[in-house]
Design an enzyme around this catalytic site. Structure first.
Site, mmCIF file in Angstrom:
data_model
loop_
_atom_site.group_PDB
_atom_site.id
_atom_site.type_symbol
_atom_site.label_atom_id
_atom_site.label_comp_id
_atom_site.label_asym_id
_atom_site.label_seq_id
_atom_site.Cartn_x
_atom_site.Cartn_y
_atom_site.Cartn_z
ATOM 1 C CG HIS A 100 -1.863 -1.130 1.298
ATOM 2 N ND1 HIS A 100 -2.320 -1.666 2.486
ATOM 3 C CD2 HIS A 100 -2.446 -1.865 0.320
ATOM 4 C CE1 HIS A 100 -3.139 -2.671 2.232
ATOM 5 N NE2 HIS A 100 -3.226 -2.818 0.924
HETATM 6 C C1 LIG Z 1 -0.085 -7.385 -4.773
HETATM 7 C C2 LIG Z 1 -0.992 -6.276 -4.313
HETATM 8 C C3 LIG Z 1 -2.039 -6.569 -3.435
HETATM 9 C C4 LIG Z 1 -2.883 -5.535 -3.008
HETATM 10 N N1 LIG Z 1 -4.007 -5.865 -2.287
HETATM 11 C C5 LIG Z 1 -4.942 -4.907 -2.085
HETATM 12 C C6 LIG Z 1 -6.221 -5.256 -1.572
HETATM 13 O O1 LIG Z 1 -6.532 -6.424 -1.296
HETATM 14 N N2 LIG Z 1 -7.128 -4.244 -1.394
HETATM 15 C C7 LIG Z 1 -6.831 -2.952 -1.683
HETATM 16 O O2 LIG Z 1 -7.684 -2.075 -1.459
HETATM 17 N N3 LIG Z 1 -5.631 -2.598 -2.161
HETATM 18 C C8 LIG Z 1 -4.695 -3.543 -2.424
HETATM 19 N N4 LIG Z 1 -3.524 -3.205 -3.007
HETATM 20 C C9 LIG Z 1 -3.235 -1.778 -3.237
HETATM 21 C C10 LIG Z 1 -4.061 -1.146 -4.362
HETATM 22 O O3 LIG Z 1 -4.288 -2.067 -5.395
HETATM 23 C C11 LIG Z 1 -3.323 0.097 -4.856
HETATM 24 O O4 LIG Z 1 -3.139 0.998 -3.793
HETATM 25 C C12 LIG Z 1 -4.076 0.832 -5.953
HETATM 26 O O5 LIG Z 1 -4.395 -0.039 -7.004
HETATM 27 C C13 LIG Z 1 -3.235 1.999 -6.456
HETATM 28 O O6 LIG Z 1 -3.900 2.645 -7.492
HETATM 29 P P1 LIG Z 1 -3.158 3.721 -8.384
HETATM 30 O O7 LIG Z 1 -4.158 4.210 -9.353
HETATM 31 O O8 LIG Z 1 -2.480 4.687 -7.508
HETATM 32 O O9 LIG Z 1 -1.978 2.934 -9.130
HETATM 33 P P2 LIG Z 1 -2.030 1.635 -10.035
HETATM 34 O O10 LIG Z 1 -3.336 0.937 -9.922
HETATM 35 O O11 LIG Z 1 -0.806 0.864 -9.736
HETATM 36 O O12 LIG Z 1 -1.987 2.202 -11.523
HETATM 37 C C14 LIG Z 1 -0.891 2.803 -12.124
HETATM 38 C C15 LIG Z 1 -0.944 2.458 -13.603
HETATM 39 O O13 LIG Z 1 -0.096 3.334 -14.333
HETATM 40 C C16 LIG Z 1 0.670 2.595 -15.250
HETATM 41 N N5 LIG Z 1 1.901 3.344 -15.472
HETATM 42 C C17 LIG Z 1 2.814 3.673 -14.540
HETATM 43 N N6 LIG Z 1 3.806 4.406 -15.088
HETATM 44 C C18 LIG Z 1 3.494 4.554 -16.392
HETATM 45 C C19 LIG Z 1 4.136 5.196 -17.470
HETATM 46 N N7 LIG Z 1 5.300 5.853 -17.323
HETATM 47 N N8 LIG Z 1 3.556 5.160 -18.692
HETATM 48 C C20 LIG Z 1 2.362 4.516 -18.854
HETATM 49 N N9 LIG Z 1 1.723 3.862 -17.864
HETATM 50 C C21 LIG Z 1 2.278 3.884 -16.636
HETATM 51 C C22 LIG Z 1 0.887 1.274 -14.529
HETATM 52 O O14 LIG Z 1 1.297 0.255 -15.421
HETATM 53 C C23 LIG Z 1 -0.455 1.054 -13.880
HETATM 54 O O15 LIG Z 1 -1.345 0.408 -14.761
HETATM 55 C C24 LIG Z 1 -2.649 -4.189 -3.436
HETATM 56 C C25 LIG Z 1 -1.601 -3.909 -4.311
HETATM 57 C C26 LIG Z 1 -0.787 -4.937 -4.772
HETATM 58 C C27 LIG Z 1 0.311 -4.602 -5.748
#
Ligand SMILES: Cc1cc2nc3c(=O)[nH]c(=O)nc-3n(C[C@H](O)[C@H](O)[C@H](O)COP(=O)(O)OP(=O)(O)OC[C@H]3O[C@@H](n4cnc5c(N)ncnc54)[C@H](O)[C@@H]3O)c2cc1C
Length: 532
Positions: A470
């Site tokens: 997280h």
């Molecule tokens: C293994 C794991 C288990 C988890 N379990 C839970 C759970 O059970 N419940 C829960 O609530 N949360 C959980 N989390 C945490 C939660 O999923 C994340 O906090 C949340 O998805 C983050 O969202 P975000 O939009 O910030 O980033 P992300 O969902 O990570 O999205 C970022 C996106 O941007 C893309 N990207 C990044 N840099 C670039 C670039 N330069 N060019 C183009 N694309 C790019 C990435 O490929 C990705 O698709 C877990 C996370 C992981 C990894």
């Protein structure tokens, strides 16, 4: 051809929501760039998370620098790299956090972020299929959220044991209050993972004004003085550039968003100069304020057969589970990562819980492709403070966009974090040693009943803990000198550029971070559209 109204970088939890809402108006031409693949077969099946945790086809596979309080270990930092981002590889527990989390953000000066003000976005996001108070729950949003029942007897036993040590059952921890023990609400429906790719993007694939490019790595933001006008990216060896007449919204997540800013010359001037990057805008907070849940997993051996998935999902048991899944979409393969969780107070008199316990009804062991089911029967209970105060940072160490950044968590650098971690483990022990658990004949395998003093327990935490994945906070929202975005998520000092993902959280929310990240995407889109 490459001119858009909006460019969204990253199709993860937040980015998919942003693209969905911005492209709802056919007059908005929206480009959604995603570095990862369109999907991965293991992403659809809930248990497939275990197969994605070490899989470069769906995961950025970052890891931290060695630290004193990790005994020099590098801690894995998996991040989803496909449509849906981390929502496509995560453990699928659906937890909003507490009203106090968002009220704190508002009290820090972030107007519009109190719980009352973000609640409509939490409601708008979800299609909650359980029963709950409509004042808190939404039923018409894109994201399917279910409320599994304690079908396995082991869960009923743990709920009973928790009750015996004063932790009451809470039918909806995403409702009026968080405190208590409950089955995990899940982004799983009919046995399928409900990622944001599935719920926010699949239904709108035919929108003529939404252009989704996968395998598209954003390498730098295009800046015209103090205005962001577009994005430079590559698809394989093909270099491309797209312009945004209105705004670029960066949704790369807590590791990749600050990385992209630094690669674009936005960040700490000295650090950028040392790497030969031209400083376009000094912003010292970029990459700072990194927070995560440092979560030790206590391990318990069970003497009675047939109780855990260790007995029931190995060998022939797995054949049975596979058939059950194929026929009914139920059982082990359809299970959320940690099916049971408790939000508890470390001491009396707290307004809201500060500790999280989560149970996984089996023991796993490390395997080459990710965790695999251990031969020994037992279960895991992770236990940690929900709002740790220790802060680290993430910074690029090269001007090459393909090089991973250096991640330093500084776990347990704030003394209360260590104290609360010990308390959380002691509460986990209390539940496990409650009378209801006695028939299972439990042995504490880790940390081990012989570790009794605070020092002995923390010593084990340093040897064994990992995160619950997280990371947040590296492009902090606020108005102080270390803030990166303002309360409208606009990057301080740069026009036409917002950040909307987990990196903007000034503090860690009390629980998992998928739901709050999607809420941030929903709210960001609302602000962008209102500004147009
Ligand atoms: C293994 C794991 C288990 C988890 N379990 C839970 C759970 O059970 N419940 C829960 O609530 N949360 C959980 N989390 C945490 C939660 O999923 C994340 O906090 C949340 O998805 C983050 O969202 P975000 O939009 O910030 O980033 P992300 O969902 O990570 O999205 C970022 C996106 O941007 C893309 N990207 C990044 N840099 C670039 C670039 N330069 N060019 C183009 N694309 C790019 C990435 O490929 C990705 O698709 C877990 C996370 C992981 C990894």
């Amino acid at each position: 051809m490459n001119n858009y109204d909006y460019i969204v970088v990253g199709a993860g939890s937040a980015g998919a929501a942003v693209a969905h809402r911005l492209s709802a108006d056919p007059r908005n031409k929206v480009l959604l760039l995603e570095a990862g693949a369109p999907s991965h077969p293991w992403s659809f099946i809930p248990v497939g998370s275990a197969r994605l945790i070490k899989n470069p086809a769906a995961n950025w596979l970052y890891s931290s620098e060695p630290e004193a309080n990790t005994n020099g270990r590098r801690i894995p930092v998996p991040r989803g790299k496909l449509l849906g981002g981390s929502s496509a590889i995560n453990g699928m527990a659906f937890v909003r956090g507490q009203a106090q989390d968002f009220d704190t953000w508002a009290q820090m000066g972030n107007r519009g972020w109190s719980y009352e003000e973000v609640l409509p976005f939490f409601k708008r996001m979800e299609r909650y299929e359980g029963s709950g108070d409509d004042a808190y729950r939404g039923h018409e949003g894109p994201l399917r959220v279910t409320n599994p029942q304690p079908s396995e007897p082991i869960f009923q036993t743990i709920i009973k044991a928790a009750g015996q040590v004063g932790i009451a059952h809470n039918p909806d921890y995403n409702g009026a209050k968080q405190e208590g023990i409950a089955m995990s609400q899940a982004t799983i429906a009919r046995g399928r993972r409900m990622s944001t790719a599935r719920c926010y993007l699949d239904p709108i694939r035919n929108r003529q004004n939404l252009y989704i490019e996968t395998g598209a790595l954003a390498k730098a933001l295009v800046l015209d003085g103090r205005r962001c006008t577009g994005v430079r990216y590559s698809v394989g060896d093909d270099r491309r550039e797209a312009t945004a007449s209105r705004e670029v919204v960066v949704c790369g997540g807590t590791i990749n968003s600050p990385k992209l800013l630094e690669l674009s010359g936005i960040g700490q001037p000295e650090r950028l100069r040392d790497l030969g990057i031209e400083v376009r805008h000094a912003l010292p907070g970029v990459g700072e304020n990194l927070r995560d849940h440092y979560a030790p997993r206590t391990r318990w051996l069970v003497g009675k057969r047939g109780v855990t998935f260790n007995d029931r999902a190995r060998g022939l048991g797995m054949v049975h589970q596979a058939m059950r899944y194929a026929l009914f979409r139920k059982g082990f393969l359809a299970s959320v990562g940690a099916p049971l969780r408790a939000f508890v107070c470390s001491r009396e008199g707290l307004e809201a819980p500060d500790l999280l316990l989560g149970w996984v009804p089996m023991l796993t062991e490390p395997g080459p492709k990710g965790p695999r089911i251990a031969k020994q029967s037992g279960f895991t209970c992770y236990a940690h403070p929900m709002r740790p105060e220790s802060k680290g940072h993430i910074h690029i160490i090269s001007a090459d966009p393909r090089r991973p950044p250096a991640i330093n968590f500084n776990f347990l650098s704030s003394p209360p974090d260590a104290e609360l971690t010990v308390t959380a483990i002691r509460i986990a022990r209390a539940v496990m040693n409650a009378p209801a658990m006695a028939p299972l004949i439990l042995t504490e395998a880790a940390p081990g009943a012989d570790r009794t003093t605070d020092d002995e327990i923390i010593d084990w935490v340093k040897q064994a803990a990992e995160t619950t994945y997280h990371p947040v906070g590296t492009c902090k929202m606020g108005s102080d000198p270390m803030a990166v975005v303002d309360a409208e998520l606009r990057v301080h000092g740069i026009a036409g550029l917002r950040i909307a993902d987990a990196s903007i959280m000034p503090t860690l929310t009390s629980g998992n971070t998928n739901a709050p990240s999607i809420m941030i995407g929903e709210k960001a889109a609302d602000m962008v559209l209102k500004a147009a």
